[in-house]
Design a protein around this motif. Structure first.
Motif, mmCIF file in Angstrom:
data_model
loop_
_atom_site.group_PDB
_atom_site.id
_atom_site.type_symbol
_atom_site.label_atom_id
_atom_site.label_comp_id
_atom_site.label_asym_id
_atom_site.label_seq_id
_atom_site.Cartn_x
_atom_site.Cartn_y
_atom_site.Cartn_z
ATOM 1 N N GLU A 261 0.842 -1.205 0.000
ATOM 2 C CA GLU A 261 0.000 0.000 0.000
ATOM 3 C C GLU A 261 0.880 1.258 0.000
ATOM 4 O O GLU A 261 0.590 2.239 -0.703
ATOM 5 C CB GLU A 261 -0.922 0.005 1.223
ATOM 6 N N MET A 262 1.941 1.194 0.815
ATOM 7 C CA MET A 262 2.863 2.345 0.884
ATOM 8 C C MET A 262 3.544 2.582 -0.464
ATOM 9 O O MET A 262 3.718 3.724 -0.902
ATOM 10 C CB MET A 262 3.910 2.111 1.973
ATOM 11 N N LEU A 263 3.914 1.481 -1.146
ATOM 12 C CA LEU A 263 4.523 1.615 -2.474
ATOM 13 C C LEU A 263 3.544 2.253 -3.457
ATOM 14 O O LEU A 263 3.912 3.154 -4.229
ATOM 15 C CB LEU A 263 4.953 0.241 -2.994
ATOM 16 N N LEU A 264 2.291 1.780 -3.427
ATOM 17 C CA LEU A 264 1.280 2.320 -4.352
ATOM 18 C C LEU A 264 0.950 3.770 -4.039
ATOM 19 O O LEU A 264 0.629 4.558 -4.948
ATOM 20 C CB LEU A 264 0.002 1.465 -4.271
ATOM 21 N N ASP A 265 1.041 4.162 -2.772
ATOM 22 C CA ASP A 265 0.751 5.551 -2.385
ATOM 23 C C ASP A 265 1.927 6.479 -2.647
ATOM 24 O O ASP A 265 1.820 7.697 -2.431
ATOM 25 C CB ASP A 265 0.369 5.611 -0.898
ATOM 26 N N GLU A 274 4.942 0.313 -15.305
ATOM 27 C CA GLU A 274 5.143 -1.142 -15.281
ATOM 28 C C GLU A 274 5.331 -1.635 -13.846
ATOM 29 O O GLU A 274 4.785 -2.669 -13.444
ATOM 30 C CB GLU A 274 6.367 -1.511 -16.119
ATOM 31 N N GLN A 275 6.086 -0.847 -13.050
ATOM 32 C CA GLN A 275 6.286 -1.220 -11.649
ATOM 33 C C GLN A 275 4.962 -1.201 -10.882
ATOM 34 O O GLN A 275 4.670 -2.093 -10.077
ATOM 35 C CB GLN A 275 7.279 -0.241 -10.999
ATOM 36 N N LYS A 276 4.175 -0.160 -11.168
ATOM 37 C CA LYS A 276 2.900 -0.013 -10.466
ATOM 38 C C LYS A 276 1.947 -1.168 -10.798
ATOM 39 O O LYS A 276 1.226 -1.668 -9.930
ATOM 40 C CB LYS A 276 2.253 1.320 -10.847
ATOM 41 N N ASP A 277 1.981 -1.585 -12.067
ATOM 42 C CA ASP A 277 1.127 -2.707 -12.475
ATOM 43 C C ASP A 277 1.504 -3.980 -11.711
ATOM 44 O O ASP A 277 0.629 -4.726 -11.241
ATOM 45 C CB ASP A 277 1.250 -2.951 -13.983
ATOM 46 N N HIS A 278 2.789 -4.240 -11.592
ATOM 47 C CA HIS A 278 3.247 -5.439 -10.875
ATOM 48 C C HIS A 278 2.899 -5.365 -9.384
ATOM 49 O O HIS A 278 2.485 -6.361 -8.782
ATOM 50 C CB HIS A 278 4.764 -5.612 -11.038
ATOM 51 N N VAL A 279 3.083 -4.177 -8.797
ATOM 52 C CA VAL A 279 2.758 -4.017 -7.371
ATOM 53 C C VAL A 279 1.258 -4.183 -7.151
ATOM 54 O O VAL A 279 0.818 -4.780 -6.167
ATOM 55 C CB VAL A 279 3.243 -2.639 -6.860
ATOM 56 N N ASN A 280 0.456 -3.655 -8.086
ATOM 57 C CA ASN A 280 -1.003 -3.811 -7.999
ATOM 58 C C ASN A 280 -1.401 -5.283 -8.018
ATOM 59 O O ASN A 280 -2.282 -5.720 -7.276
ATOM 60 C CB ASN A 280 -1.690 -3.076 -9.148
#
Length: 464
Positions: A261-265, A274-280
């Motif tokens: 959640e912290m990474l996405l925020d 691309e990073q955000k898609d993988h974290v999601n």
């Protein structure tokens, strides 16, 4: 003419003699006595069989059954001693199960300080008297009590027992079921075996067979009960293990979800697309894992009777809005017609928010999941008789009739969806526990191929 008269006279005389013989008072009394005795024996035997049948139906514990049987047989037949033994094949011995004794036998045993229930009879298949009973499965009779207990009780003590009770005959009958020897029953009487009528001898065989069947049923029940006890204990240990493992998993999984959640925020800097898609993707998987761990914890709490209800005041209008905000998009995504009617100005209720929300969401999600595209799901909420009433109705695949009595079971899934739709079989089990723990009830109506309707009734305030 006179010759004919003589013949007639002769016949008349013979007839008169026959009549006189049949009406002889002594003969009549003797015949009547014999018939009365025979009738008495038959009535007593039928009464005994009736009592033994009743005992066999009402008693399912072997020791208790044997005690009741021996007492009934000993009293009804006025025997000196009745004992039931079980045959321990591994140690080749007869082990006492129960005895019933006359007062005379009890007096002798007290005088000798003997307890028959503590005396095993060893090496029975090698003993001449018992070999016939255990190996050949035939009854055996003796007028010498030493043949029965000579290897276990001193000759002097046995003589004391006989002199007190006047035991003349001891009869040992095998208790067999389908050629298997369960044990033996011993009948000791103060009369010779030869004095028994043929009916009495046959009646002994009848009630011995009944006792054998009753004893086998009791042993089978005990084995089944012991197996069930072991299974319940294993199930309890499994649930405790699940609870421990789930608790241990809950903290690290929640931590992983929190960091994602912290990474996405953007707390650690902006992520590339691309990073955000993988974290999601990782966040979605972690959320599912968190829900599963929580569900397993709920299951173990229900199994262990530790389900903790945290009742709080709920604004039902806001509560159902939260649920609809989750379900409406799911229905649209699957192209299912979702109709809902939630009564306006619902009162406040004292309920466990998490369990109640989880239950209603689960029913609505299942309705959408098991309803094909263009099908219908209806949701009705109202208050009746101081209770919250919810109805979830769909036009989905329905529940097969053969599965309907198991649908609230743990890990159970209906046979018509088991291999086609994802699921873990926990949802309805937890739903039932959650609703009933709050004093409510949950039930359903369903027809395979036409749809299902689930109903919930919850008191607005749980009764103490």
């Amino acid at each position: 003419m006179s010759e004919n008269k003589k013949k007639v006279g002769s016949k008349t005389t013979i007839k008169a003699k026959s009549t006189t013989s049949a009406e002889d008072p002594e003969v009549l009394v003797e015949n009547l006595y014999k018939k009365n005795v025979e009738l008495l024996v038959k009535n007593k035997t039928l009464s005994l069989l009736s009592k033994l049948y009743e005992i066999s139906i009402l008693t399912l514990e072997p020791k208790d059954l044997a005690m009741r049987v021996t007492q009934t047989v000993q009293v009804d037949l006025s025997l000196e001693l009745v004992g039931i033994y079980t045959f321990a094949a591994t140690s080749d011995r007869l082990v006492p199960l129960a005895f019933s004794k006359s007062e005379r036998v009890n007096d002798a045993l007290r005088e000798l300080n003997l307890v028959l229930e503590n005396i095993n009879i060893p090496d029975v298949t090698k003993h001449g008297f018992f070999e016939k009973v255990i190996c050949l499965k035939k009854q055996n009779m003796t007028n010498d009590i030493n043949e029965v207990w000579g290897d276990c009780i001193s000759k002097t003590d046995l003589q004391t027992i006989v002199s007190h009770s006047n035991i003349k005959t001891s009869l040992l009958c095998p208790l067999t079921v389908q050629s298997r020897v369960l044990g033996a029953i011993m009948l000791s009487m103060n009369r010779d075996y030869e004095t028994l009528s043929s009916f009495e001898k046959e009646s002994i065989k009848s009630f011995v067979n009944m006792i054998a069947l009753a004893l086998e049923k009791a042993y089978l029940y005990k084995e089944l009960e012991d197996a069930n006890t072991q299974l319940r204990e294993l199930d309890r240990q499994k649930d405790e293990l699940l609870s421990i493992v789930s608790h241990q998993l809950a903290t690290p999984v929640s931590s992983v979800k929190w960091y994602l959640e912290m990474l996405l925020d953007g707390d650690f800097g902006e992520l590339k697309k691309e990073q955000k898609d993988h974290v999601n993707t990782a966040y979605g998987v972690t959320t599912e894992l968190t829900d599963l761990v929580s569900m397993i914890l709920d299951v173990s709490r229900i199994q262990l009777g530790k389900m903790k209800i945290e009742a709080q005041e709920l604004d039902l209008n806001a509560f159902f809005k939260e649920i609809l905000d989750i379900i409406v998009p799911k229905a649209k995504e699957k192209n299912v017609n979702f109709e809902y009617k939630v009564a306006e100005n619902l009162p406040k209720a004292i309920l466990d928010k998490r369990y109640t929300k989880m239950t209603i969401e689960n029913l609505l999600s299942n309705a959408v999941k098991y309803t094909p595209a263009n099908g219908n799901v209806k949701f009705l909420v109202e208050v009746r008789n101081n209770s919250l009433s919810c109805e979830v109705r769909d036009t989905g695949c329905g529940i097969p009739k053969a599965d309907q009595d198991k649908i609230f079971g743990k890990l159970f899934r209906a046979s018509n969806v088991r291999n086609t739709v994802d699921g873990n079989g926990f949802g309805l089990y937890i739903a039932k526990g959650a609703i009933e723990s709050q004093g409510g009830k949950i039930w359903f109506e369903s027809e395979e191929g036409k749809g299902t309707a689930f109903f919930i009734e919850l008191p607005l305030k749980k009764k103490e």
